[in-house]
Design a protein around this motif. Structure first.
Motif, mmCIF file in Angstrom:
data_model
loop_
_atom_site.group_PDB
_atom_site.id
_atom_site.type_symbol
_atom_site.label_atom_id
_atom_site.label_comp_id
_atom_site.label_asym_id
_atom_site.label_seq_id
_atom_site.Cartn_x
_atom_site.Cartn_y
_atom_site.Cartn_z
ATOM 1 N N THR A 69 0.856 -1.183 0.000
ATOM 2 C CA THR A 69 0.000 0.000 0.000
ATOM 3 C C THR A 69 0.892 1.234 0.000
ATOM 4 O OG1 THR A 69 -0.064 0.085 2.407
ATOM 5 C CG2 THR A 69 -1.820 -1.190 1.288
ATOM 6 N N TYR A 103 -8.400 5.780 -5.647
ATOM 7 C CA TYR A 103 -7.874 5.015 -4.512
ATOM 8 C C TYR A 103 -6.422 5.399 -4.235
ATOM 9 C CZ TYR A 103 -6.061 1.081 -1.829
ATOM 10 O OH TYR A 103 -5.430 0.316 -0.879
ATOM 11 N N SER A 107 -5.151 7.159 -0.790
ATOM 12 C CA SER A 107 -4.274 6.365 0.077
ATOM 13 C C SER A 107 -2.864 6.936 0.174
ATOM 14 C CB SER A 107 -4.213 4.915 -0.413
ATOM 15 O OG SER A 107 -3.645 4.833 -1.706
ATOM 16 N N ILE A 348 -9.437 5.661 3.819
ATOM 17 C CA ILE A 348 -9.931 5.438 2.460
ATOM 18 C C ILE A 348 -11.419 5.151 2.525
ATOM 19 C CG2 ILE A 348 -9.667 4.024 0.379
ATOM 20 C CD1 ILE A 348 -6.830 3.308 1.580
ATOM 21 N N GLU A 350 -15.031 3.586 2.054
ATOM 22 C CA GLU A 350 -15.428 2.176 2.001
ATOM 23 C C GLU A 350 -15.727 1.717 0.580
ATOM 24 O OE1 GLU A 350 -18.556 1.152 4.649
ATOM 25 O OE2 GLU A 350 -17.566 1.989 6.426
ATOM 26 N N GLU A 353 -12.483 1.067 -1.219
ATOM 27 C CA GLU A 353 -11.846 -0.121 -0.656
ATOM 28 C C GLU A 353 -12.518 -1.386 -1.179
ATOM 29 O OE1 GLU A 353 -8.851 -1.791 1.226
ATOM 30 O OE2 GLU A 353 -9.197 0.307 1.762
ATOM 31 N N LYS A 354 -13.839 -1.375 -1.232
ATOM 32 C CA LYS A 354 -14.584 -2.532 -1.732
ATOM 33 C C LYS A 354 -14.311 -2.754 -3.214
ATOM 34 C CE LYS A 354 -19.260 -4.437 -2.148
ATOM 35 N NZ LYS A 354 -20.713 -4.218 -1.883
ATOM 36 N N ARG A 357 -10.946 -4.390 -4.021
ATOM 37 C CA ARG A 357 -10.825 -5.754 -3.524
ATOM 38 C C ARG A 357 -11.747 -6.728 -4.268
ATOM 39 N NH1 ARG A 357 -8.567 -6.526 1.785
ATOM 40 N NH2 ARG A 357 -7.698 -4.591 2.616
ATOM 41 N N ILE A 494 -5.610 -6.422 -3.062
ATOM 42 C CA ILE A 494 -5.944 -5.078 -3.543
ATOM 43 C C ILE A 494 -5.672 -5.012 -5.035
ATOM 44 C CG2 ILE A 494 -5.534 -2.606 -3.308
ATOM 45 C CD1 ILE A 494 -4.587 -3.134 -0.451
ATOM 46 N N CYS A 500 -2.124 -6.448 1.802
ATOM 47 C CA CYS A 500 -2.669 -5.694 2.935
ATOM 48 C C CYS A 500 -1.721 -5.744 4.124
ATOM 49 C CB CYS A 500 -4.022 -6.271 3.361
ATOM 50 S SG CYS A 500 -5.280 -6.156 2.094
#
Length: 564
Positions: A69, A103, A107, A348, A350, A353-354, A357, A494, A500
């Motif tokens: 990350t 993202y 981040s 970040i 949600e 993030e979803k 992933r 990710i 992660c």
């Protein structure tokens, strides 16, 4: 509060001199470099015998390729003296499109190093790719308003530029109209086609593998990024560029570097250190990694220890060995005695993030998916690796399809496949490869530049299917398998690109999965996962494999597997 470095040896990147003096700074800005006294500062920092130089700048990196990350990458890189990077997020953009770019922006906010961005120019890289998203000239316009965006990322479709591709032309002209940089990527391009590429407004290149190639580009006005990463290690071939007059137009970059190498060898500091070990000046390396990089990207008041410049500074215990003791970012200490101090990790949303992933959309695979439907002996195009380079050759070789469907371990000819993973198209490109050294089992990865489809290399089709399905189960990663069992793996949930885990954990996993291939016959010291990740990139000569089949990179045409 005014701070004073006392009795340090300043590396003057304008002249190349080493000057014993004091440095006064306040509110993130250097106030002066002279014989300032202790009565002129609120805090005195005794750096007697230490070297003071600007923070290092990586002029071209894909953070996703570190498998970390942004926060974990920053924690690691800043401890090695890197205070800024120019990142091209085309890896995650090829998977998640604009959401991937957002993202990365979110981040990377507020880290102890500054992450600047160039917006990806080629998503996908060419028409032969099947990526998770397509970014048009209109799609990327909104990102030019972000304060940390410096330009347009590497224009790797150099064939399209030379041929006058209108969509690429729109992207380039839009960036230039805003006074932004346009990065290049044109390996082995020369002569009149190179002239056309440069005249489109492309100001630099990081793909040079020989000094002669680089010198032609410098003579024609480009800047050269000397790249030393995990797979592409061009430093030794470009070492003459550390001499005048060439060094004035050069900067240092890593491009793609795995976490195990970041932890064990370092970042930009390792390039300067290696050059010094090869007999070149560490001061020249520091100039390339600071002032020259800042000038390339138009970063004002950055890249020097001088009045009015940003107080991004390093305290070095040793100049030639580039031993980083302390790092100051905007005048605040972020690394003490080689250790990164704690910092807040960016939050970040949600939804993003979803999104990052959820990057796999393909069914369970079987060994029959990797069987090529030919019989008997046929002459075939085989991807042949070039030692130490991302370049590949087209080797025409006899393949016996009646024996293990063409796999010939004795001649080091293995099966390679690229499987579309974004839209469940069912497209699979199958071919052969020479130079990996695998004797049994298979290796697979969801890191496959630049579309990042699923790539597999194996000594048998059963293990190839098992390896591919394991990556699917993980939601991304790299894996080695043997006889239907996992030997080692590294999850990358990710975007199928990044871990992660903390940097140290990711580096440990990375090292284990890299070393696991030696038990499968790969020669020790050879790193197949990074090499494998570039075998589906159809903009690096000469022969690559995509979900649509073999690509002749030089002519940008699809080749049949059979060469007869």
């Amino acid at each position: 509060m005014k701070k004073l470095f006392k009795n340090g040896i300043v590396v003057n990147v304008f002249t190349g001199e080493l000057i014993k003096t004091n440095v006064l700074f306040e509110n993130g800005v250097i106030l002066g470099v002279d014989d300032y006294g202790e009565d002129e500062a609120d805090e005195i920092i005794d750096v007697t015998g230490k070297y003071i130089c600007p923070g290092f700048i990586d002029g071209h990196i894909h953070i996703e390729s570190t498998m970390l990350t942004c926060a974990e990458f920053a924690k690691t890189a800043v401890s090695h003296g890197t205070t800024a990077v120019i990142a091209d997020p085309h890896e995650i953009a090829n998977v998640c499109g604009k959401d991937g770019l957002r993202y990365m922006l979110e981040s990377s906010e507020g880290l102890p190093l500054t992450v600047y961005f160039v917006i990806p120019s080629c998503v996908p890289a060419t028409g032969f790719d099947e990526s998770g998203a397509v970014l048009s000239a209109d799609d990327i316009e909104e990102f030019y308003f972000e304060k940390r965006v410096l330009g347009l990322g590497e224009v790797m479709n150099y064939v399209g530029v030379v041929a006058g591709d209108r969509e690429l032309e729109r992207k380039i002209k839009s960036a230039l109209a805003r006074g932004l940089v346009v990065n290049g990527h044109a390996p082995l391009l020369s002569g009149k086609p190179l002239d056309k590429y440069i005249s489109a407004g492309i100001g630099d290149d990081h793909e040079c593998s020989s000094a002669d190639e680089a010198k032609e580009r410098i003579r024609k006005g480009q800047r050269i990024m000397i790249r030393q990463g995990t797979a592409a290690r061009n430093l030794s071939g470009l070492l003459p560029l550390f001499d005048d007059p060439w060094e004035q137009r050069c900067l240092l970059v890593t491009d793609d570097k795995h976490p195990a190498d970041l932890i064990s060898n370092g970042h930009i500091d390792s390039i300067i250190r290696s050059a010094a070990q090869m007999g070149k000046s560490a001061v020249t390396g520091i100039r390339m990694a600071t002032l020259h990089a800042a000038e390339c990207f138009g970063l004002k008041n950055t890249g020097a220890v001088a009045p009015g410049y940003k107080a991004d500074m390093l305290v070095l215990d040793d100049l030639d060995k580039v031993i980083v003791r302390d790092v100051y970012k905007n005048g605040e200490k972020v690394v003490s005695d080689g250790k990164t101090l704690r910092f807040d990790t960016p939050k970040i949303s949600e939804a993003l993030e979803k999104r990052v992933r959820s990057s796999f959309n393909l069914p369970v695979l079987s060994s029959s998916d990797f069987v090529v439907g030919y019989k008997g002996k046929r002459k075939c195009h085989v991807i042949s690796l070039v030692d130490g380079q991302l370049l590949t050759d087209d080797l025409v070789s006899d393949i016996d399809f009646d024996r293990n469907n063409g796999i010939d371990i004795e001649r080091d000819i293995l099966k390679i496949a690229v499987i579309e993973r974004h839209h469940n198209t069912g497209h699979i490109g199958n071919a052969f490869i020479k130079g990996i050294g695998l004797k049994e089992g298979a290796i697979a990865s969801s890191v496959a530049h630049d579309s990042h489809n699923l790539i597999v290399i194996g000594a048998n089709t059963e293990d190839m299917a098992f390896a591919a399905n394991r990556i699917r189960e993980l939601g991304g990663g790299i894996v080695s398998v043997k006889n239907g069992r996992v030997v080692s793996e590294m999850p990358l949930p990710i975007g199928g690109l990044m871990s992660c885990s903390a940097a140290e954990t990711a580096a440990e996993q990375n090292e284990k999965v890299r070393e696991s291939v030696y038990s499968l016959g790969v020669p020790k010291g050879f790193e197949p996962f990074m090499i494998m990740s570039f075998l589906s990139l159809p903009v690096i000569p000469h022969l690559k494999l995509t979900t649509k089949g073999l690509v002749d990179v030089d002519t940008q045409t699809l080749l049949p597997l059979i060469a007869e």
